[in-house]
Design an enzyme around this catalytic site. Structure first.
Site, PDB file in Angstrom:
ATOM      1  N   SER A 257       0.806  -1.081   0.013  1.00  0.00           N
ATOM      2  CA  SER A 257       0.121   0.012  -0.009  1.00  0.00           C
ATOM      3  C   SER A 257       0.852   1.053   0.125  1.00  0.00           C
ATOM      4  O   SER A 257       1.909   1.346   0.280  1.00  0.00           O
ATOM      5  CB  SER A 257      -0.620   0.019   1.189  1.00  0.00           C
ATOM      6  OG  SER A 257      -0.093   0.687   2.245  1.00  0.00           O
ATOM      7  N   LYS A 258       0.350   2.400  -0.206  1.00  0.00           N
ATOM      8  CA  LYS A 258       1.019   3.575  -0.447  1.00  0.00           C
ATOM      9  C   LYS A 258       1.465   4.003   0.935  1.00  0.00           C
ATOM     10  O   LYS A 258       2.527   4.842   1.205  1.00  0.00           O
ATOM     11  CB  LYS A 258       0.034   4.592  -0.824  1.00  0.00           C
ATOM     12  CG  LYS A 258      -0.374   4.541  -2.129  1.00  0.00           C
ATOM     13  CD  LYS A 258      -1.163   5.885  -2.797  1.00  0.00           C
ATOM     14  CE  LYS A 258      -1.607   5.771  -4.033  1.00  0.00           C
ATOM     15  NZ  LYS A 258      -2.178   7.020  -4.852  1.00  0.00           N
ATOM     16  N   ARG A 259       0.959   3.507   2.114  1.00  0.00           N
ATOM     17  CA  ARG A 259       1.214   3.860   3.520  1.00  0.00           C
ATOM     18  C   ARG A 259       2.505   2.799   3.722  1.00  0.00           C
ATOM     19  O   ARG A 259       3.134   3.193   4.831  1.00  0.00           O
ATOM     20  CB  ARG A 259       0.221   3.746   4.374  1.00  0.00           C
ATOM     21  CG  ARG A 259      -0.635   4.969   4.262  1.00  0.00           C
ATOM     22  CD  ARG A 259      -1.862   4.872   5.023  1.00  0.00           C
ATOM     23  NE  ARG A 259      -2.593   3.698   4.380  1.00  0.00           N
ATOM     24  CZ  ARG A 259      -3.542   3.631   3.501  1.00  0.00           C
ATOM     25  NH1 ARG A 259      -3.766   4.779   2.793  1.00  0.00           N
ATOM     26  NH2 ARG A 259      -4.131   2.566   3.061  1.00  0.00           N
ATOM     27  N   ASP A 260       2.823   1.702   3.104  1.00  0.00           N
ATOM     28  CA  ASP A 260       3.802   0.817   3.766  1.00  0.00           C
ATOM     29  C   ASP A 260       5.109   1.250   3.890  1.00  0.00           C
ATOM     30  O   ASP A 260       5.859   1.110   4.721  1.00  0.00           O
ATOM     31  CB  ASP A 260       3.962  -0.377   2.896  1.00  0.00           C
ATOM     32  CG  ASP A 260       2.572  -1.207   3.121  1.00  0.00           C
ATOM     33  OD1 ASP A 260       2.029  -1.380   4.287  1.00  0.00           O
ATOM     34  OD2 ASP A 260       2.351  -2.220   2.315  1.00  0.00           O
TER      35      ASP A 260
END
Ligand code: GLU
Length: 499
Positions: A257-260
């Site tokens: 994910s973009k947050r990883d």
């Protein structure tokens, strides 16, 4: 005559381009280059609510940093099929949605958000489809008089998905795909704000722009039956579809994910990005010290492989070897260690002169161009990031102030001081202070006194560099120079750490 291949990368400017999007752009680019085709950059910005300021410029900048250059599309690029930004094409979509309504493939729906929510609250699995549409407020269920009274009300246009139909299409990567229409819903294809949704705009544009191949992420696979249906409604030839495998987290479990990245301390965006609303900064590969060549090489292998042992590729070589047939179905694990390895490998290809320019900007020193180039040549073989050249090669620029304790404890022996002072006396006599002569003197000394090579070498290395490992020590000494090297060999190991 074979049709010219035309592919497109069609991002929505809803935030920074993440690594999955960049890979999609890369595969489109490689395929176009390989096939002698066109690579088009189109901006899909019909969802004005999700528009993020700066995202479009970011996309353009990121692609250009990677060398993934479109041949046609938005901005300064030329092309005969523009405009290439969907928000500038609203009149075109109006014409096509009217055709669908006229031919009975689509209808107007007047249901309010509250009315739709009410249905979903009653049944979370509820969908607008063949079963439910006649109980809703639309031009199929209402009489013409009722429709007349709603004329001034806001409406959307929905596609009329047929009952009991199987949609089939073949995907280059996944093979034959079939989906039963009962799992689909009457999606909104045109919104009350006068703009189409993604599905309609995407299909209309792909057709009008003569796209031959749709290459995109797996997340769009479930939308494809609807797209296939739209092509059929218009009586248009479908492009070939290729849905690229998901990118998985470093653990191999779950979608990246973009947050990883920020959570796990590695970049998932090509460039730094500052969120215009929250001012939060996300790190980019570029600012973290990755070379665009390395990022491209790394991304190419996230889903594709050449079927040989070859791993190191330039963008040009990728253009030659890439094929969609060699893209796998299963998710590709995003392994940042592999990205670092690629970076190290590509650093080896940088001409020493360029590395010198990099060093010059970062550090004060009194070395000349030839010495710096020699340092660059030695150090670039041993680093994964350019700044490590300065970090790991700090001893070239000044005498070590710290000495690697672990190495001293393990390798600094009782007779080390004597070995160092003997060799220092021998080296002092060397007139032309070159690596070859240093090595020859060193070897004859250890042979004469029956001393182990590494035991003697490590003693010298610690005093010269402060470290337990590094490039060829005699070459380092030659570069550091006679006077400075001899001075360093006279340094006493701090008693606190000497065994
Ligand atoms: N606008 C879509 C996206 O943001 C494009 C998907 C497609 O390539 O069809 O990814």
């Amino acid at each position: 005559m074979n049709q010219k291949i035309r592919v497109r990368f069609a991002p929505s400017p809803t935030g920074p381009l993440h690594i999955g999007g960049l890979r999609t752009a890369l595969y489109n680019y490689l395929y176009a280059k390989k096939m002698g085709g066109d690579f088009i950059l189109r901006i899909e910005d019909t969802d004005q609510k999700r528009f993020v300021k700066g995202a479009e410029d970011y996309i353009i900048e990121a692609l250009s940093w990677c060398g993934i250059n479109p041949s046609e599309g938005i901005g300064t690029l030329k092309g005969d099929f523009g405009p290439y930004k969907q928000s500038e094409r609203s009149e075109i979509y109006k014409e096509y949605v009217a055709k669908l309504i006229e031919s009975g493939f689509a209808y107007l729906a007047y249901d309010s958000a509250e009315e739709l929510n009410e249905q979903r609250e009653k049944n979370p699995n509820w969908k607008y489809d063949a079963q439910s549409r006649m109980h809703m407020k639309n031009t199929l269920s209402l009489s013409s008089d009722q429709v007349e009274t709603l004329k001034k009300e806001p409406y959307v246009v929905r596609i009329k998905i047929p009952e009991e139909r199987t949609f089939r299409f073949s995907d280059t990567i996944r093979g034959e795909v079939s989906i039963d229409s009962s799992t689909m819903d009457d999606k909104v294809i045109f919104k009350s704000d006068g703009l189409p949704t993604y599905h309609l705009a995407n299909v209309v544009d792909d057709h009008l722009m003569q796209i031959t191949d749709v290459i995109r992420g797996e997340e769009w696979l479930s939308s494809t039956p609807l797209h296939v249906f739209l092509y059929d409604c218009f009586g248009w030839t479908k492009p070939r579809f290729s849905h690229l495998p998901l990118l998985l987290k470093p653990t191999g479990k779950g979608k990246l994910s973009k947050r990883d990245g920020d959570k796990m301390g590695f970049p998932v965006f090509p460039l730094d990005w500052v969120d215009p609303n929250t001012a939060d900064r996300s790190m980019g590969f570029k600012e973290q010290g990755y070379l665009p060549e390395a990022l491209v090489n790394f991304l190419a292998f996230l889903g594709w492989n050449p079927g040989t042992e070859k791993e190191l590729y330039s963008l040009e070589e990728l253009c030659k070897d890439f094929s969609l047939q060699r893209v796998g179905k299963s998710g590709a694990r995003f392994d940042i260690e592999k990205a670092k390895w690629f970076n190290g490998q590509h650093i080896k290809n940088i001409p020493p002169k360029e590395i010198v320019t990099y060093i010059q900007d970062k550090i004060n020193h009194s070395l000349d161009q030839i010495q710096l180039e020699a340092i660059a040549t030695l150090m670039k073989e041993r680093v994964q990031f350019l700044d490590q050249i300065i970090e790991k090669g700090d001893f070239f620029f000044s005498a070590p102030e710290e000495f690697d304790e672990k190495t001293i404890r393990k390798k600094w022996k009782e007779d080390s001081p004597k070995i160092v002072s003997d060799l220092s006396a021998i080296f002092k006599k060397i007139e032309v202070f070159k690596a070859e002569s240093l090595k020859a003197e060193f070897e004859s000394y250890i042979a004469k006194h029956d001393i182990g090579f590494s035991k003697a070498l490590i003693a010298l290395r610690i005093l010269i560099t402060g470290k337990g490992s590094g490039p060829d020590l005699f070459k380092c000494m030659e570069l550091i120079g006679k006077q400075e090297s001899i001075e360093r060999l006279q340094t006493k190991i701090p008693t606190a750490i000497a065994p």
